[in-house]
Design an enzyme around this catalytic site. Structure first.
Site, mmCIF file in Angstrom:
data_model
loop_
_atom_site.group_PDB
_atom_site.id
_atom_site.type_symbol
_atom_site.label_atom_id
_atom_site.label_comp_id
_atom_site.label_asym_id
_atom_site.label_seq_id
_atom_site.Cartn_x
_atom_site.Cartn_y
_atom_site.Cartn_z
ATOM 1 N N LYS A 98 2.855 5.474 -14.911
ATOM 2 C CA LYS A 98 2.482 5.047 -15.796
ATOM 3 C C LYS A 98 0.849 5.862 -16.075
ATOM 4 O O LYS A 98 1.288 6.708 -15.965
ATOM 5 C CB LYS A 98 1.410 3.828 -15.411
ATOM 6 C CG LYS A 98 2.143 2.568 -14.620
ATOM 7 C CD LYS A 98 1.230 1.231 -14.736
ATOM 8 C CE LYS A 98 1.417 0.027 -13.537
ATOM 9 N NZ LYS A 98 1.030 -0.883 -12.989
ATOM 10 N N HIS A 132 -4.657 8.051 -16.383
ATOM 11 C CA HIS A 132 -6.026 7.648 -17.765
ATOM 12 C C HIS A 132 -7.774 8.804 -16.930
ATOM 13 O O HIS A 132 -7.533 9.178 -16.150
ATOM 14 C CB HIS A 132 -6.279 6.430 -17.888
ATOM 15 C CG HIS A 132 -6.444 5.490 -16.618
ATOM 16 N ND1 HIS A 132 -7.393 5.627 -15.542
ATOM 17 C CD2 HIS A 132 -5.047 5.175 -15.726
ATOM 18 C CE1 HIS A 132 -7.241 5.012 -14.828
ATOM 19 N NE2 HIS A 132 -6.369 4.101 -14.424
ATOM 20 N N HIS A 171 -8.350 7.780 -13.214
ATOM 21 C CA HIS A 171 -7.767 9.047 -13.014
ATOM 22 C C HIS A 171 -8.200 10.714 -12.619
ATOM 23 O O HIS A 171 -9.015 10.987 -11.263
ATOM 24 C CB HIS A 171 -5.767 9.469 -13.072
ATOM 25 C CG HIS A 171 -5.989 7.658 -12.005
ATOM 26 N ND1 HIS A 171 -4.973 7.182 -13.505
ATOM 27 C CD2 HIS A 171 -5.910 7.403 -11.082
ATOM 28 C CE1 HIS A 171 -4.436 5.780 -12.983
ATOM 29 N NE2 HIS A 171 -5.163 5.948 -11.663
HETATM 30 N N1 ARG Z 1 -3.073 3.800 -7.756
HETATM 31 C C1 ARG Z 1 -4.364 3.332 -8.240
HETATM 32 C C2 ARG Z 1 -4.556 2.948 -9.447
HETATM 33 O O1 ARG Z 1 -4.220 3.631 -10.399
HETATM 34 C C3 ARG Z 1 -6.169 3.257 -7.433
HETATM 35 C C4 ARG Z 1 -4.957 3.509 -5.933
HETATM 36 C C5 ARG Z 1 -6.979 3.845 -5.099
HETATM 37 N N2 ARG Z 1 -6.922 3.854 -4.003
HETATM 38 C C6 ARG Z 1 -6.529 3.361 -3.089
HETATM 39 N N3 ARG Z 1 -6.753 3.439 -1.307
HETATM 40 N N4 ARG Z 1 -6.335 1.334 -3.145
HETATM 41 O O2 ARG Z 1 -5.158 1.621 -10.312
#
Ligand code: ARG
Length: 615
Positions: free
Chosen positions: A165, A168, A171
Site C-alpha cells: 500500500k 503516506h 507513516h
Molecule cells: N500499519 C498500520 C497502518 O499503516 C500502522 C500500524 C500501527 N501500529 C500498530 N501496532 N497498530 O495503518
C-alpha cells in the site's frame, strides 16, 4: 564499554564551585545549572524557612533575559509578598553562584554569577562532549544526556508502513517522531528497542497473491519491490470492482496463508524481504534505523487464540453472524470485531496478541506506539482489552499520536512512496542551491548536501509544532534559508564549523582551565556571549522536558533560540578581526562558538538530523 549513565555518574568537572546541599533528582555533573538552582533554593530555604526541595521546585527559568525567577505566592507563606521578598533580599549577599536578586511585584529575579556560570557551563559542555567519551572509547557526546532511565527497557514502535500500500504522510510522521523518541530515550539512559511493525498481513495479501498470478513480473519486482507490489495491488483492486469472484478468491487465498500453507506463503515471503530491503535503504537516507523488523504476520495464532479464549471466559465476547465481537460500550469504546466469520484474524486481534508476545519476549518497562491520531480509537480499544485481561503491564503502554498533514504532493502528483518524498525534498533543495551560482560551485558534493538539507527541512517542519497539530505541507516554506526552517539550522551549524577553517592561528585551543573565559563577560565581550552560554547550560533541561512531554517541538524551539542567539552574536562577538594582542579574547570567543556548535549539533542529532560541516 562504559555506559553513558556510568560515565555521567563518575564524572567530576575540572571546574568546581563551593559545596551545596544535595537535592534528589538533580545532577549537577550532568546539568551544572542544577547547582546554581540549588544555591537559589538554599537562600530561599534559609531566609523563608522552607524545606529546600520545596524551594527548589519554585525556581523557574526566567523570561526576558532573567536567568531564574521565583513566583513567591506559590510557596503559600503567611504574610505580605513584599515582606517575604524583603526577607530574601536582606539575607542575600553576592556569592560564587548568585550575582544579584531583584524584587519585582510577586517575583524575585536572580542573576547568576556571570564568570562562574560561563566557566561552569562551557567546561561541562567541553568535557562531556570531548574528554569523557574519548577516555571511554565512545564517539558520542554526553552533554545533554542523563541516566533517569537506567536499567529500564522501552519498546518504541514506529513507521510501520503497509507492504503493497502507499507510504503516506502519516507513516512519515510516525517515522520522524518515532526515531526522535528512540534517540530521546537513549539519551535519557533507557535501553531502547526500536521496532517496525509492518502491515504485512491481511486480506490484501490474498488480493496481491491472486493478482500476482496475472500481473506479476519478476524483473519489475527486483527493480523496485515496493512499487511493483503496489501496482499489482492497484490492478487487482480494479478487477475486483468488476468481478466479485476476485475478492472471494483473495479471501480464500488469505485463509490458506493463515493456515500456514507453504505454497501460499512462498511468494509472500520473497515480497516481504524484498520490501524490507528497499525500506532499509530509504530509512538509512533518513538517518533512521530499527533494531527489529516485525509485522502483523509474525503474531502467533496461539497467542491470539489464547487471548480470545480468555476474553470469552470473562464474558466480553459476543457472536454476530458467525463473527466474534468484543463489547467495550461500557467504556465508550464501541464494539469491535475480533474474529471474522471465516476464522481469520484481524488488525485489532493481531495487536492484542502482538503486545502479549512482546511482553513475554522483552519484559519491557514501557512500550510506545507512535501512530496517527486517526487510530486513537483502535489503540484505546486494544489497550483497554489488555487492561481487562488484567495484564499488570497494560498500564505501561503508551500511544503517542499526531495530527494530519495536508497537501503533500510532488510536482508530478500525489505521493505514494517514501522515496518520492526524499527525492522531491532533494531536488527542490538542489534547484534552490543552484540559483546561487557562486556558492553552488563551492559545494563539494551538491547531491548529498542538497538531500541532507532537504530532509532536514522536512523533518523540522514536521517537528516544529505540537504533535497533535495538523499542518499543511509546503516545500517552499520548509526549504527556505530564511525564517525558522531546517536549512536555517544547518546553515547556523555550518557557519560555526567554518570558524575552525578561518582561524587556524588560534588552534589548537588550550584546555578550558587555561583559557581566559572571564573575557567572555562584559565589558570585554558584548552580552550575547553570556546569553549563549546560559542557553547551552539549559540544554540538559530541554532534554528532560522532552522526555516528559514526548514533544520534539521543545527541542526544535531550543535549536532555533540557539541559532538566533548565535546569529545575533555573529557581528558583535567577532573572533577573526581581533589583533595579535587580543589572542586570549579571540581564543575564549572561539571556544564559546565551538561549544555552541557542539550543543547545536547534539540537538540536531537528537532530532535525527545529520549536522553538516559544509554547504
Ligand atoms: N500499519 C498500520 C497502518 O499503516 C500502522 C500500524 C500501527 N501500529 C500498530 N501496532 N497498530 O495503518
Amino acid at each position: 564499554m562504559a555506559t553513558a549513565s556510568q560515565l555521567l555518574k563518575s564524572y567530576q568537572p575540572s571546574f568546581s564551585l563551593p559545596p551545596l546541599p544535595v537535592i534528589p533528582e538533580t545532577n549537577p555533573s550532568a546539568c551544572v545549572l542544577d547547582s546554581f538552582r540549588t544555591a537559589i533554593a538554599q537562600l530561599l530555604s534559609e531566609s523563608l524557612g522552607l524545606p529546600i526541595e520545596k524551594a527548589y521546585d519554585g525556581v523557574d527559568y526566567g523570561k526576558k533575559g532573567e536567568d531564574f525567577t521565583v513566583a513567591l505566592p506559590r510557596f503559600r507563606l503567611p504574610g505580605k509578598v513584599d515582606e517575604i521578598a524583603k526577607k530574601v533580599i536582606d539575607k542575600f549577599t553576592p556569592n560564587e553562584y548568585i550575582e544579584s536578586v531583584v524584587h519585582d511585584k510577586a517575583f524575585l529575579h536572580f542573576r547568576l554569577n556571570t564568570n562562574n556560570m560561563i566557566r561552569a557551563v562551557l567546561t561541562q559542555v567541553y568535557e562531556l562532549t570531548h574528554v569523557v567519551p574519548k577516555s571511554a572509547g565512545r564517539e558520542d557526546g554526553l552533554y545533554g544526556q542523563n541516566s533517569v532511565g537506567e536499567g529500564k527497557k522501552v519498546i518504541i514502535e514506529y513507521s510501520s508502513p503497509n507492504i503493497a500500500k502507499s507510504f503516506h504522510v502519516g507513516h512519515l510522521r510516525s517515522t520522524i517522531i518515532g526515531a526522535f523518541l528512540a534517540n530521546l530515550y537513549k539519551t535519557c539512559g533507557w535501553d531502547v528497542v526500536s521496532m517496525n511493525y509492518l502491515g504485512d498481513w491481511g486480506t490484501q495479501f490474498g488480493m496481491i497473491a491472486s493478482g500476482y498470478e496475472k500481473y506479476g513480473n519478476q524483473e519489475a519486482l527486483e527493480a523496485d519491490a515496493i512499487k511493483h507490489l503496489f501496482d499489482v495491488y492497484v490492478q487487482v483492486n480494479k478487477d475486483a470492482e468488476a468481478d466479485p469472484e476476485v475478492k472471494a478468491n483473495a479471501a480464500a487465498w488469505f485463509k490458506r496463508m493463515e493456515d500456514g500453507d507453504p505454497a501460499a506463503l512462498e511468494n509472500w515471503k520473497v515480497w516481504r524481504s524484498m520490501s524490507i530491503k528497499k525500506y532499509e535503504d530509504e530509512y538509512e537516507r533518513l538517518n533512521v534505523s530499527f533494531d527489529v523488523y516485525t509485522g502483523e504476520s509474525e503474531v502467533g495464532k496461539e497467542s491470539i487464540d489464547k487471548a480470545l479464549e480468555r476474553l470469552d471466559e470473562m464474558g466480553l465476547i459476543e457472536e454476530s453472524n458467525g463473527a466474534k465481537l468484543i463489547n467495550l460500550e461500557k467504556w465508550k469504546l464501541g464494539k469491535a470485531v475480533v474474529r471474522k466469520k471465516d476464522g481469520t484474524s484481524i488488525y485489532l486481534t493481531r495487536d492484542i496478541g502482538g503486545a502479549i508476545e512482546r511482553y513475554e519476549k522483552y519484559k519491557f518497562d514501557k512500550m510506545i506506539y507512535v501512530v496517527s491520531s486517526q487510530q486513537d480509537l483502535h489503540l484505546a480499544q486494544f489497550f483497554k482489552v489488555l487492561e481487562l485481561m488484567e495484564f499488570p503491564w497494560a498500564k505501561d503502554l503508551l500511544h503517542i499520536n499526531y495530527g494530519l498533514v495536508q497537501g503533500m504532493s510532488t510536482r508530478k502528483g500525489t505521493v505514494v512512496f517514501l522515496n518520492q518524498i526524499i527525492n522531491e525534498a532533494a531536488s527542490v533543495m538542489h534547484e534552490q542551491m543552484k540559483a546561487n551560482e557562486e556558492k553552488y560551485s563551492a559545494v563539494e558534493d551538491p547531491e548529498t548536501t542538497s538531500r541532507e538539507i532537504g530532509i532536514t527541512g522536512v523533518k523540522i517542519q514536521d517537528m516544529a509544532a505540537k504533535r497533535i497539530n495538523n499542518y499543511t505541507f509546503n516545500w517552499e516554506r520548509m526549504l527556505s534559508f530564511e525564517g525558522d526552517t531546517g536549512p536555517y539550522l544547518q546553515y547556523a551549524h555550518v557557519r560555526l564549523e567554518s570558524l575552525k577553517r578561518k582561524n587556524p592561528h588560534l588552534l589548537p585551543l588550550a584546555e578550558p582551565k587555561d583559557l581566559k573565559l572571564e573575557l567572555l563577560a562584559s565589558p570585554h565581550t558584548p552580552n550575547q556571549a553570556r546569553e549563549i552560554a546560559f542557553l547551552l547550560g539549559s540544554y540538559p533541561d530541554v532534554v528532560k522536558t522532552a522526555l516528559k512531554t514526548h514533544e520534539p517541538s521543545g527541542v526544535v524551539t531550543f535549536a532555533f533560540r540557539l541559532a538566533h542567539a548565535i546569529s545575533s552574536a555573529w557581528d558583535a562577538v567577532v573572533v577573526k578581526s581581533l589583533g595579535e594582542d587580543e589572542k586570549d579574547k579571540a581564543s575564549a570567543r572561539l571556544f564559546l562558538y565551538f561549544c555552541a556548535r557542539d550543543v547545536l549539533g547534539s540537538a540536531l542529532k537528537l532530532l535525527t538530523i545529520r549536522p553538516l560541516e559544509r554547504m
